[in-house]
Motif scaffolding. Structure first.
Motif, mmCIF file in Angstrom:
data_model
loop_
_atom_site.group_PDB
_atom_site.id
_atom_site.type_symbol
_atom_site.label_atom_id
_atom_site.label_comp_id
_atom_site.label_asym_id
_atom_site.label_seq_id
_atom_site.Cartn_x
_atom_site.Cartn_y
_atom_site.Cartn_z
ATOM 1 N N TYR A 157 0.832 -1.199 0.000
ATOM 2 C CA TYR A 157 0.000 0.000 0.000
ATOM 3 C C TYR A 157 0.871 1.256 0.000
ATOM 4 C CZ TYR A 157 -3.520 3.384 1.427
ATOM 5 O OH TYR A 157 -4.339 4.475 1.475
ATOM 6 N N GLY A 158 1.946 1.229 0.811
ATOM 7 C CA GLY A 158 2.838 2.387 0.848
ATOM 8 C C GLY A 158 3.539 2.638 -0.472
ATOM 9 N N SER A 159 3.776 1.570 -1.233
ATOM 10 C CA SER A 159 4.437 1.750 -2.533
ATOM 11 C C SER A 159 3.578 2.559 -3.494
ATOM 12 C CB SER A 159 4.769 0.391 -3.144
ATOM 13 O OG SER A 159 3.586 -0.314 -3.495
ATOM 14 N N LEU A 160 2.254 2.477 -3.340
ATOM 15 C CA LEU A 160 1.391 3.308 -4.186
ATOM 16 C C LEU A 160 1.675 4.782 -3.958
ATOM 17 C CD1 LEU A 160 -2.038 1.453 -3.851
ATOM 18 C CD2 LEU A 160 -0.491 1.453 -5.817
ATOM 19 N N SER A 161 1.881 5.150 -2.694
ATOM 20 C CA SER A 161 2.234 6.531 -2.379
ATOM 21 C C SER A 161 3.581 6.906 -2.986
ATOM 22 C CB SER A 161 2.263 6.724 -0.856
ATOM 23 O OG SER A 161 2.629 8.040 -0.517
ATOM 24 N N LEU A 162 4.532 5.964 -2.994
ATOM 25 C CA LEU A 162 5.838 6.219 -3.607
ATOM 26 C C LEU A 162 5.704 6.529 -5.086
ATOM 27 C CD1 LEU A 162 8.969 6.090 -3.820
ATOM 28 C CD2 LEU A 162 8.724 3.617 -4.121
ATOM 29 N N PHE A 163 4.896 5.724 -5.805
ATOM 30 C CA PHE A 163 4.790 5.896 -7.250
ATOM 31 C C PHE A 163 4.041 7.178 -7.621
ATOM 32 C CE2 PHE A 163 4.940 1.116 -6.834
ATOM 33 C CZ PHE A 163 6.294 1.056 -7.101
ATOM 34 N N VAL A 164 3.243 7.686 -6.699
ATOM 35 C CA VAL A 164 2.649 9.012 -6.909
ATOM 36 C C VAL A 164 3.675 10.096 -6.615
ATOM 37 C CG1 VAL A 164 0.910 10.640 -6.085
ATOM 38 C CG2 VAL A 164 0.298 8.257 -6.431
ATOM 39 N N SER A 165 4.426 9.924 -5.529
ATOM 40 C CA SER A 165 5.341 10.964 -5.068
ATOM 41 C C SER A 165 6.478 11.224 -6.044
ATOM 42 C CB SER A 165 5.919 10.588 -3.699
ATOM 43 O OG SER A 165 4.912 10.525 -2.725
ATOM 44 N N ILE A 166 7.034 10.164 -6.667
ATOM 45 C CA ILE A 166 8.174 10.383 -7.558
ATOM 46 C C ILE A 166 7.793 11.256 -8.760
ATOM 47 C CG2 ILE A 166 9.367 8.273 -6.897
ATOM 48 C CD1 ILE A 166 8.326 6.948 -9.412
ATOM 49 N N LEU A 167 6.530 11.258 -9.123
ATOM 50 C CA LEU A 167 6.066 12.139 -10.204
ATOM 51 C C LEU A 167 5.574 13.470 -9.660
ATOM 52 C CD1 LEU A 167 4.033 9.602 -12.395
ATOM 53 C CD2 LEU A 167 6.486 10.062 -12.409
ATOM 54 N N HIS A 168 4.801 13.412 -8.587
ATOM 55 C CA HIS A 168 4.168 14.612 -8.043
ATOM 56 C C HIS A 168 5.203 15.641 -7.595
ATOM 57 C CE1 HIS A 168 1.013 16.918 -6.093
ATOM 58 N NE2 HIS A 168 1.723 16.923 -4.974
ATOM 59 N N ASN A 169 6.263 15.199 -6.933
ATOM 60 C CA ASN A 169 7.263 16.126 -6.423
ATOM 61 C C ASN A 169 8.035 16.813 -7.545
ATOM 62 O OD1 ASN A 169 6.613 15.575 -3.763
ATOM 63 N ND2 ASN A 169 8.125 13.959 -3.569
ATOM 64 N N VAL A 170 8.401 16.054 -8.565
ATOM 65 C CA VAL A 170 9.098 16.644 -9.713
ATOM 66 C C VAL A 170 8.189 17.627 -10.439
ATOM 67 C CG1 VAL A 170 10.115 16.123 -11.974
ATOM 68 C CG2 VAL A 170 10.679 14.709 -9.989
ATOM 69 N N PHE A 171 6.912 17.262 -10.580
ATOM 70 C CA PHE A 171 5.952 18.164 -11.215
ATOM 71 C C PHE A 171 5.866 19.495 -10.469
ATOM 72 C CE2 PHE A 171 1.615 19.776 -10.636
ATOM 73 C CZ PHE A 171 1.379 20.284 -11.898
ATOM 74 N N LEU A 172 5.674 19.431 -9.151
ATOM 75 C CA LEU A 172 5.516 20.660 -8.368
ATOM 76 C C LEU A 172 6.743 21.545 -8.449
ATOM 77 C CD1 LEU A 172 3.795 19.465 -5.062
ATOM 78 C CD2 LEU A 172 2.774 20.707 -6.949
ATOM 79 N N LEU A 173 7.909 20.941 -8.505
ATOM 80 C CA LEU A 173 9.145 21.702 -8.455
ATOM 81 C C LEU A 173 9.459 22.409 -9.764
ATOM 82 C CD1 LEU A 173 11.313 22.183 -6.302
ATOM 83 C CD2 LEU A 173 12.596 20.286 -7.282
ATOM 84 N N TYR A 174 9.097 21.798 -10.894
ATOM 85 C CA TYR A 174 9.611 22.296 -12.173
ATOM 86 C C TYR A 174 8.554 22.792 -13.154
ATOM 87 C CZ TYR A 174 14.004 20.115 -10.711
ATOM 88 O OH TYR A 174 15.127 19.770 -10.033
ATOM 89 N N TYR A 175 7.260 22.571 -12.898
ATOM 90 C CA TYR A 175 6.304 22.882 -13.969
ATOM 91 C C TYR A 175 6.207 24.375 -14.243
ATOM 92 C CZ TYR A 175 2.177 24.613 -11.366
ATOM 93 O OH TYR A 175 1.297 25.355 -10.625
#
Length: 472
Positions: A18-36
């Motif tokens: 279940y926690g891995s689902l959060s990981l697979f969201v975070s690796i995209l979400h964090n990069v998106f927030l930082l650079y978009y």
């Protein structure tokens, strides 16, 4: 080898999957927030009008999609509770796992649409924002981020998306298989018991609650209203930190720290909140979530005032403040989900729901608080431009900024520079947010004895009275 790996995956604890689902969201979400923002402004050269239109449309869609899907998911649970009604249902979990297995990979694919120019910048910005919004990915992203040479960063994002797609698919399949296998015996037992029930008394047909009636119930939910006011400010501050982190590094620290130090600060600011929460959760068990969140607001206020008094020339203190500001703000955001679960329980008790409408209440929280995501870049860029004359949408934005080496010393004392503007933005935004949050949080009453009472009533509903059965 493949069978051995598959066997290892099946033996993983459910919490890890279940926690891995959060990981697979975070690796995209964090990069998106930082650079978009920087990507569309500096690489794609989006104009100010298109940027504001895109953010405004995104504000509307981003606020509505969570409660819309929550309503579609949980509207059947809003009717008044009847005797013998179940509080939880395995079908609800399986339904959401099926949705994750389909929508997770689509979310990862939509992430790729940001990093390749395939339409007019204004149109692409609007469409990408409305399709979708790992800390380790942030560490690596800083080493390949280059506005002039974007190819390496695009390859990096493709790899991230592929990892997320594979991860979503495997995790949801494992969870579905495990849940179906573990729950089959329990479901068979429940089905047998239902056959042994005494003939039920005639119960009037339940009246479905309309959306207007549900919204009216929420307006009477006092703690919900105070919470969303506080959380709106928190969402704004979280996204303000993410959107302007590169700007603060560039104009406050770039000439005083190395690239590797900047990458380290960036990565730590994303990893530390997860590590901190291990301590915060244990602290919440001892002191309560309400007290811990209030303490974090006071800490944010105190650190900001100290940084303001110290000034922008204290390099080491500035590094610590920039990183800790993100760490404690993100940590608070993660703790607030615990408060929403308490509100779900209170809503269940106050309105005598047939079942806790958790997805819908989370969606209604998002309806009010998600605009903070849009307000963060809009208000931040406006404040920076109003104070310094620095317009990030101009092709040569520094042309309008007062030089950092002016001709007259008297002018230097009077005219704000870009560095000063970034510093004041860095410290005054958290000060204002902390004051507003302390004011609204003081009105929130779902803690202490009231929270214990709600939890006790919820536990009583879950246990219920044993159903009477036929004599065999």
């Amino acid at each position: 080898m493949g069978l051995r790996l598959l066997a290892c995956l099946f033996r993983l604890p459910t919490a890890v999957i279940y926690g891995s689902l959060s990981l697979f969201v975070s690796i995209l979400h964090n990069v998106f927030l930082l650079y978009y923002v920087d990507t569309f402004v500096s690489v794609y050269k989006i104009d100010k009008l298109s940027f504001w239109i895109g953010e405004t449309v995104f504000l509307i869609w981003n606020s509505l999609n969570d409660p819309l899907f929550g309503w579609l998911s949980d509207r059947v649970f809003l009717s008044t509770q009847q005797p013998g009604a179940e509080i939880s249902s395995p079908e609800v979990v399986l339904k959401r796992l099926r949705a994750l297995s389909h929508n997770g990979p689509l979310f990862a694919i939509s992430f790729l649409a940001f990093w390749v120019a395939w339409a007019h910048p204004g149109v692409q910005f609007l469409l990408c924002l409305c399709i979708a919004i790992g800390s380790l990915s942030v560490f690596m992203s800083y080493t390949v981020w280059n506005k002039e040479d974007f190819f390496s960063f695009r390859i990096f994002c493709v790899v991230l998306a592929l990892c997320s797609i594979v991860g979503f698919t495997l995790s949801t399949q494992l969870l579905r298989q495990r849940f179906e296998a573990d729950g089959k015996a329990k479901w068979d037992q429940e089905s047998t018991l239902k056959q042994l029930y005494i003939e039920k008394l005639s119960v009037p047909q339940e009246k479905r609650i309309t959306l207007a009636e549900y919204l009216q119930q929420l307006t009477r939910h006092r703690n919900f209203l105070w919470f969303v006011c506080m959380n709106l400010v928190q969402v704004f501050h979280c996204h303000f930190n993410s959107n302007f982190f590169p700007l603060f590094l560039e104009h406050l620290l770039s000439d005083q720290i190395s690239v590797s130090t900047g990458s380290f600060l960036l990565g730590v600011s994303y990893i530390a909140p997860h590590l901190n929460n291990l301590y915060f959760l244990s602290l919440c068990r001892r002191c309560g979530v309400y007290a811990v969140v209030r303490g974090l607001f006071f800490l944010k206020l105190a650190l900001s005032v100290v940084m303001l008094l110290a000034g922008p020339d204290q390099v080491y203190l500035l590094c610590i403040f920039i990183a800790s500001n993100r760490v404690f703000t993100e940590g608070t955001c993660k703790l607030l989900n615990l408060v929403v679960t308490d509100l779900v329980d209170e809503d269940l008790i106050l309105n005598r729901r047939k079942q806790a409408a958790s997805a819908l209440l989370f969606g209604m929280v998002a309806l009010v608080t998600k605009p903070g995501q849009t307000f963060a870049p809009l208000i931040g860029t406006w404040l920076l431009c109003a104070y310094t004359g620095y317009d990030i949408f101009q092709r040569n934005p520094l042309g309008n900024v007062v030089s950092a080496q002016p001709k007259l010393e008297s002018d230097a004392a009077l005219e704000p520079t870009l560095r000063q503007g970034c510093f004041y933005l860095l410290v005054f935004v958290p000060i204002a947010c902390a004051l507003l949050q302390l004011l609204t949080w003081s009105q929130f009453s779902l803690h202490g004895k009231r929270l214990q009472l709600v939890k006790a009533q919820r536990q009583g509903l879950m246990q219920g009275e044993a159903p009477e059965v036929k004599m065999i």
